[in-house]
Motif scaffolding. Sequence first.
Motif, short mmCIF file in Angstrom:
data_model
loop_
_atom_site.label_atom_id
_atom_site.label_comp_id
_atom_site.label_asym_id
_atom_site.label_seq_id
_atom_site.Cartn_x
_atom_site.Cartn_y
_atom_site.Cartn_z
N LEU A 171 0.96 -1.14 -0.03
CA LEU A 171 -0.07 -0.09 0.13
C LEU A 171 0.76 1.33 0.06
CD1 LEU A 171 -2.83 -0.77 2.59
CD2 LEU A 171 -3.00 -0.53 0.02
N GLN A 172 1.75 1.31 0.87
CA GLN A 172 2.85 2.38 0.95
C GLN A 172 3.34 2.77 -0.54
OE1 GLN A 172 6.65 2.23 2.78
NE2 GLN A 172 6.27 3.92 4.11
N LYS A 173 3.84 1.70 -1.23
CA LYS A 173 4.25 1.99 -2.42
C LYS A 173 3.40 2.68 -3.62
CE LYS A 173 6.40 -0.70 -6.37
NZ LYS A 173 6.64 -1.99 -6.90
N HIS A 174 1.97 2.40 -3.28
CA HIS A 174 1.06 2.88 -4.28
C HIS A 174 0.17 4.07 -3.78
CE1 HIS A 174 1.97 -0.20 -7.31
NE2 HIS A 174 1.88 -1.16 -6.18
N LEU A 175 0.51 4.41 -2.74
CA LEU A 175 -0.48 5.41 -2.04
C LEU A 175 0.43 6.86 -1.58
CD1 LEU A 175 -2.92 3.46 0.13
CD2 LEU A 175 -3.22 4.12 -1.88
N SER A 176 -0.16 7.86 -1.87
CA SER A 176 0.57 9.08 -1.22
C SER A 176 0.13 9.50 0.04
CB SER A 176 0.53 10.25 -2.26
OG SER A 176 -0.85 10.69 -2.26
N ILE A 177 -0.88 8.50 0.77
CA ILE A 177 -1.41 9.08 2.17
C ILE A 177 -0.82 8.00 3.14
CG2 ILE A 177 -3.33 10.36 1.21
CD1 ILE A 177 -4.90 7.83 1.70
N PRO A 178 -0.56 8.36 4.55
CA PRO A 178 -0.15 7.61 5.39
C PRO A 178 -0.89 6.23 5.58
CG PRO A 178 -0.56 9.76 6.33
CD PRO A 178 -1.18 9.55 5.02
N VAL A 179 -0.26 5.12 5.79
CA VAL A 179 -0.79 3.76 5.90
C VAL A 179 -0.46 3.35 7.51
CG1 VAL A 179 -0.50 1.34 5.30
CG2 VAL A 179 -0.20 3.20 3.53
N VAL A 180 -1.68 3.01 8.04
CA VAL A 180 -1.51 2.43 9.49
C VAL A 180 -1.60 0.87 9.51
CG1 VAL A 180 -2.73 2.19 11.61
CG2 VAL A 180 -2.67 4.41 10.39
N ALA A 181 -0.85 0.19 10.17
CA ALA A 181 -0.77 -1.12 10.14
C ALA A 181 -1.82 -1.76 11.27
CB ALA A 181 0.64 -1.77 10.73
N ALA A 182 -2.61 -2.87 10.80
CA ALA A 182 -3.55 -3.43 11.65
C ALA A 182 -3.70 -4.92 11.52
CB ALA A 182 -4.93 -2.75 11.73
N GLY A 183 -3.65 -5.78 12.37
CA GLY A 183 -3.56 -7.23 12.41
C GLY A 183 -2.63 -8.17 12.89
N GLY A 184 -2.80 -8.58 13.99
CA GLY A 184 -2.03 -9.50 14.87
C GLY A 184 -0.78 -8.84 15.43
N ILE A 185 -0.95 -7.61 15.75
CA ILE A 185 0.13 -6.77 16.39
C ILE A 185 -0.18 -6.64 17.90
CG2 ILE A 185 1.34 -4.65 16.56
CD1 ILE A 185 0.39 -4.50 13.36
N ALA A 186 0.62 -7.13 18.48
CA ALA A 186 0.20 -7.12 20.11
C ALA A 186 1.51 -7.05 20.99
CB ALA A 186 -0.34 -8.54 20.68
N THR A 187 2.73 -6.71 20.52
CA THR A 187 4.06 -6.71 21.40
C THR A 187 4.88 -5.50 20.87
OG1 THR A 187 5.43 -8.14 19.99
CG2 THR A 187 4.05 -9.10 21.65
N GLY A 188 5.65 -4.92 21.50
CA GLY A 188 6.49 -3.94 21.34
C GLY A 188 7.40 -4.34 20.13
N ARG A 189 7.57 -5.48 20.03
CA ARG A 189 8.56 -6.12 18.88
C ARG A 189 7.72 -5.87 17.66
NH1 ARG A 189 11.59 -11.54 20.25
NH2 ARG A 189 12.59 -11.25 18.27
N GLN A 190 6.61 -6.22 17.47
CA GLN A 190 5.67 -6.32 16.33
C GLN A 190 5.36 -4.72 15.97
OE1 GLN A 190 2.55 -9.08 18.26
NE2 GLN A 190 3.49 -10.49 17.05
N PHE A 191 5.03 -4.08 17.04
CA PHE A 191 4.83 -2.63 16.82
C PHE A 191 6.24 -2.05 16.04
CE2 PHE A 191 5.42 1.89 18.17
CZ PHE A 191 4.22 2.42 18.03
N ALA A 192 7.37 -2.07 16.59
CA ALA A 192 8.53 -1.83 16.03
C ALA A 192 8.70 -2.20 14.31
CB ALA A 192 9.64 -2.01 16.65
N ALA A 193 8.44 -3.67 14.29
CA ALA A 193 8.21 -4.22 13.02
C ALA A 193 7.78 -3.58 11.92
CB ALA A 193 8.41 -5.60 13.09
#
Length: 205
Positions: free
Chosen positions: A166-188
């Motif tokens: 999505l980031q490659k094809h859009l010019s607006i910010p992309v928010v990640a959602a799905g299966g993220i629960a820890t600091g390591r996943q947040f950073a990733a």
Amino acid sequence: MSNSDAIETPFTRAIGCKYPLIAGPMFLVSNEDLVVAVSEAGGVGGMPSLNWRTTDAFREAVRAVKSRTKNPYAVNIIVNKAVPRQHADLDVCVEERVPLVITSLGNPKDVIRRMHEIGGKVFCDVTTLEYAKKVEDLGADGVIAVSAGAGGHAGTISPLVFIPYLQKHLSIPVVAAGGIATGRQFAAALTLGAAAVQIGTRFIA
């Protein structure tokens, strides 16, 4: 609130929060206390308008949140024809000047137009690039990449693939959602290029 440990991204600059984090709006879970706690801690607390049985009750909830935090918060509106309350709930968001509306499952055109008239922001849940480009063309301020592992209206694509795609094809910010629960996943997710991360189920704890 000190900004010495703030994480600056396109999302935090657009919304005015300290951390690029949304507590995902969860049905029957995201009440005023959770929204306020997250917003006061520097993220963005989110709540679905349908968590309250009537539009009047929803309005009271928005006013309760506003009375307890001056920081940004979000409301989720399902913009599907099967939800007749969507227009009345949008009226509340406009009248109460909600900072951020997150749309799901339909055409967000009216939400984007009306929220922009009062200076509000609109991010739209997306599960495909085709839909993401449509909402970008409508003027959405950003998209939430609902990936595999997300609760509710889950997508099917791995966030490892979907976010940079999505980031490659859009010019607006992309928010990640799905299966993220820890600091390591947040950073990733941030490393992949996400402007922010939406976390839901983890906040039930």
